[in-house]
Design an enzyme around this catalytic site. Structure first.
Site, PDB file in Angstrom:
ATOM      1  N   PRO A 199       0.830  -1.215   0.000  1.00 46.22           N
ATOM      2  CA  PRO A 199       0.000   0.000   0.000  1.00 46.22           C
ATOM      3  C   PRO A 199       0.861   1.260   0.000  1.00 46.22           C
ATOM      4  O   PRO A 199       0.366   2.350  -0.263  1.00 46.22           O
ATOM      5  CB  PRO A 199      -0.824  -0.113   1.296  1.00 46.22           C
ATOM      6  CG  PRO A 199      -0.155  -1.143   2.124  1.00 46.22           C
ATOM      7  CD  PRO A 199       0.647  -2.025   1.214  1.00 46.22           C
ATOM      8  N   GLU A 232       2.069  -7.857   8.789  1.00 46.20           N
ATOM      9  CA  GLU A 232       2.160  -6.389   8.863  1.00 46.20           C
ATOM     10  C   GLU A 232       2.996  -5.829   7.716  1.00 46.20           C
ATOM     11  O   GLU A 232       3.282  -4.633   7.669  1.00 46.20           O
ATOM     12  CB  GLU A 232       2.764  -5.970  10.204  1.00 46.20           C
ATOM     13  CG  GLU A 232       1.796  -6.036  11.365  1.00 46.20           C
ATOM     14  CD  GLU A 232       0.493  -5.292  11.090  1.00 46.20           C
ATOM     15  OE1 GLU A 232       0.546  -4.113  10.698  1.00 46.20           O
ATOM     16  OE2 GLU A 232      -0.576  -5.904  11.250  1.00 46.20           O
ATOM     17  N   ARG A 269      -4.096  -7.911 -20.516  1.00 50.02           N
ATOM     18  CA  ARG A 269      -4.970  -7.410 -21.587  1.00 50.02           C
ATOM     19  C   ARG A 269      -4.248  -6.441 -22.515  1.00 50.02           C
ATOM     20  O   ARG A 269      -4.751  -6.098 -23.570  1.00 50.02           O
ATOM     21  CB  ARG A 269      -6.272  -6.826 -21.036  1.00 50.02           C
ATOM     22  CG  ARG A 269      -6.097  -5.762 -19.984  1.00 50.02           C
ATOM     23  CD  ARG A 269      -7.407  -5.345 -19.359  1.00 50.02           C
ATOM     24  NE  ARG A 269      -8.230  -4.600 -20.288  1.00 50.02           N
ATOM     25  CZ  ARG A 269      -9.354  -5.049 -20.829  1.00 50.02           C
ATOM     26  NH1 ARG A 269      -9.811  -6.234 -20.543  1.00 50.02           N
ATOM     27  NH2 ARG A 269     -10.046  -4.296 -21.662  1.00 50.02           N
ATOM     28  N   ASP A 318     -10.055   1.709 -24.233  1.00 53.57           N
ATOM     29  CA  ASP A 318     -10.454   1.641 -22.830  1.00 53.57           C
ATOM     30  C   ASP A 318     -10.194   2.951 -22.106  1.00 53.57           C
ATOM     31  O   ASP A 318      -9.375   3.760 -22.534  1.00 53.57           O
ATOM     32  CB  ASP A 318      -9.665   0.535 -22.108  1.00 53.57           C
ATOM     33  CG  ASP A 318     -10.187  -0.852 -22.447  1.00 53.57           C
ATOM     34  OD1 ASP A 318     -11.338  -0.961 -22.885  1.00 53.57           O
ATOM     35  OD2 ASP A 318      -9.430  -1.814 -22.254  1.00 53.57           O
TER      36      ASP A 318
HETATM   37  N1  SAM Z   1       1.183  -2.616   7.616  1.00 54.05           N
HETATM   38  C1  SAM Z   1       1.122  -2.342   6.202  1.00 54.05           C
HETATM   39  C2  SAM Z   1       0.847  -0.860   6.003  1.00 54.05           C
HETATM   40  O1  SAM Z   1       0.125  -0.271   6.804  1.00 54.05           O
HETATM   41  O2  SAM Z   1       1.302  -0.300   4.995  1.00 54.05           O
HETATM   42  C3  SAM Z   1       0.009  -3.156   5.562  1.00 54.05           C
HETATM   43  C4  SAM Z   1       0.339  -4.590   5.412  1.00 54.05           C
HETATM   44  S1  SAM Z   1      -0.921  -5.499   4.591  1.00 54.05           S
HETATM   45  C5  SAM Z   1      -1.943  -6.020   5.911  1.00 54.05           C
HETATM   46  C6  SAM Z   1      -0.112  -6.971   4.081  1.00 54.05           C
HETATM   47  C7  SAM Z   1       0.329  -6.997   2.643  1.00 54.05           C
HETATM   48  O3  SAM Z   1      -0.792  -6.823   1.794  1.00 54.05           O
HETATM   49  C8  SAM Z   1       1.310  -5.939   2.223  1.00 54.05           C
HETATM   50  O4  SAM Z   1       2.637  -6.270   2.568  1.00 54.05           O
HETATM   51  C9  SAM Z   1       1.111  -5.915   0.713  1.00 54.05           C
HETATM   52  O5  SAM Z   1       1.859  -6.919   0.066  1.00 54.05           O
HETATM   53  C10 SAM Z   1      -0.369  -6.244   0.572  1.00 54.05           C
HETATM   54  N2  SAM Z   1      -1.196  -5.042   0.331  1.00 54.05           N
HETATM   55  C11 SAM Z   1      -2.090  -4.505   1.184  1.00 54.05           C
HETATM   56  N3  SAM Z   1      -2.694  -3.452   0.647  1.00 54.05           N
HETATM   57  C12 SAM Z   1      -2.204  -3.289  -0.586  1.00 54.05           C
HETATM   58  C13 SAM Z   1      -2.426  -2.362  -1.632  1.00 54.05           C
HETATM   59  N4  SAM Z   1      -3.302  -1.366  -1.506  1.00 54.05           N
HETATM   60  N5  SAM Z   1      -1.734  -2.507  -2.781  1.00 54.05           N
HETATM   61  C14 SAM Z   1      -0.831  -3.506  -2.923  1.00 54.05           C
HETATM   62  N6  SAM Z   1      -0.575  -4.419  -1.953  1.00 54.05           N
HETATM   63  C15 SAM Z   1      -1.244  -4.325  -0.793  1.00 54.05           C
END
Ligand code: SAM
Length: 244
Positions: A88, A115, A153, A168
């Site tokens: 994220p 996490e 795609r 698109d």
């Molecule tokens: N503690 C992290 C933070 O607050 O940024 C969030 C960890 S999340 C619970 C676990 C995993 O989900 C991340 O390491 C990532 O690989 C994936 N993930 C969660 N949200 C994502 C997003 N919006 N885009 C891409 N990957 C995501």
């Protein structure tokens, strides 16, 4: 193109990758997908992939060594691949980034869990860190599926001859125009007359204007970077004057 995915949950991908465009792209030899269980790259008896964060705090973090070992191993069969960490905290996935990815020989997608991932994975092992939106998923698997879908795609030949990704939304920086199919009248609403006219120039003009309208209404931010002609700009000004 070859896409390798490093994950704790390879089975999550089986359904989505065995249907529709992604399946067809694999069948046609346009796309090869490798799924890799991260635990296979651990060295201890318990196949440990996580540990507590330094400095304290809730939850567990993914350790760097199994991820490094997985990348090294996967790279043997995907030597020119770029490594993408799903997070994220990454740069937002966009159509432009998907286009950049689709022109690459390969990708290695790293799916986080818990996490998140030890920061040194991002800084020393990855070429890109990508987010699919401003929300937090439980893991990187769904994000990896989104990347694979949007990249697939765009692979030449993946959509067949009946569809072009160039039409698109986002391809030219605007949202797509509204589309209609049979019946002509549905819920008392008729298909716009121009679409039944057979006049291709008029249809193209209407579609361009409706693209501008849709974008101005729901994603005005896109208009700042979209490729707009003088005609587009004057249409938008007229819209604004009319208070639309
Ligand atoms: N503690 C992290 C933070 O607050 O940024 C969030 C960890 S999340 C619970 C676990 C995993 O989900 C991340 O390491 C990532 O690989 C994936 N993930 C969660 N949200 C994502 C997003 N919006 N885009 C891409 N990957 C995501």
């Amino acid at each position: 193109m070859k896409i390798d995915i490093v994950t704790l949950f390879p089975d999550m991908f089986l359904g989505p990758f065995q249907e529709s465009i992604i399946k067809r792209a694999q069948d046609r030899g346009l796309l090869e997908i490798g799924l890799h269980q991260l635990r296979d790259f651990t060295t201890d008896r318990h196949r440990t992939v996580d540990d507590t964060p330094y400095g304290g705090g809730a939850g567990m973090l993914m350790k760097p060594e199994p991820i490094a070992a997985a990348i090294t191993s996967v790279r043997r069969n995907n030597p020119d691949a770029k490594v993408v960490l799903l997070s994220p905290q990454g740069e937002p996935l966009s159509q432009q980034l998907a286009q950049e990815f689709s022109a690459m020989p390969g990708l290695i997608l790293i799916c986080g869990r818990y996490e998140g991932v030890d920061e040194r994975v991002r800084t020393t092992l990855c070429d890109y860190t990508v987010s699919i939106g401003d929300y937090v998923l439980s893991g990187g698997e769904l994000a990896a599926m989104v990347v694979v879908d949007t990249v697939t795609r765009l692979l030449p030949g993946a959509l067949g001859s009946s569809h072009s990704a160039a039409d698109d939304s986002f391809s030219d920086g605007l949202l797509e125009y509204p589309q209609y199919t049979r019946p002509v009248v549905f819920n008392d609403l008729a298909v716009p007359e121009v679409l039944l006219s057979g006049n291709h120039a008029e249809i193209a003009r209407w579609r361009r204007q409706e693209s501008l309208v849709a974008t101005a209404r729901t994603r005005p931010d896109l208009l700042k970077t979209a490729r707009l002609s003088d005609k587009d700009r004057s249409y938008l000004s007229r819209m604004e004057e009319r208070g639309q």
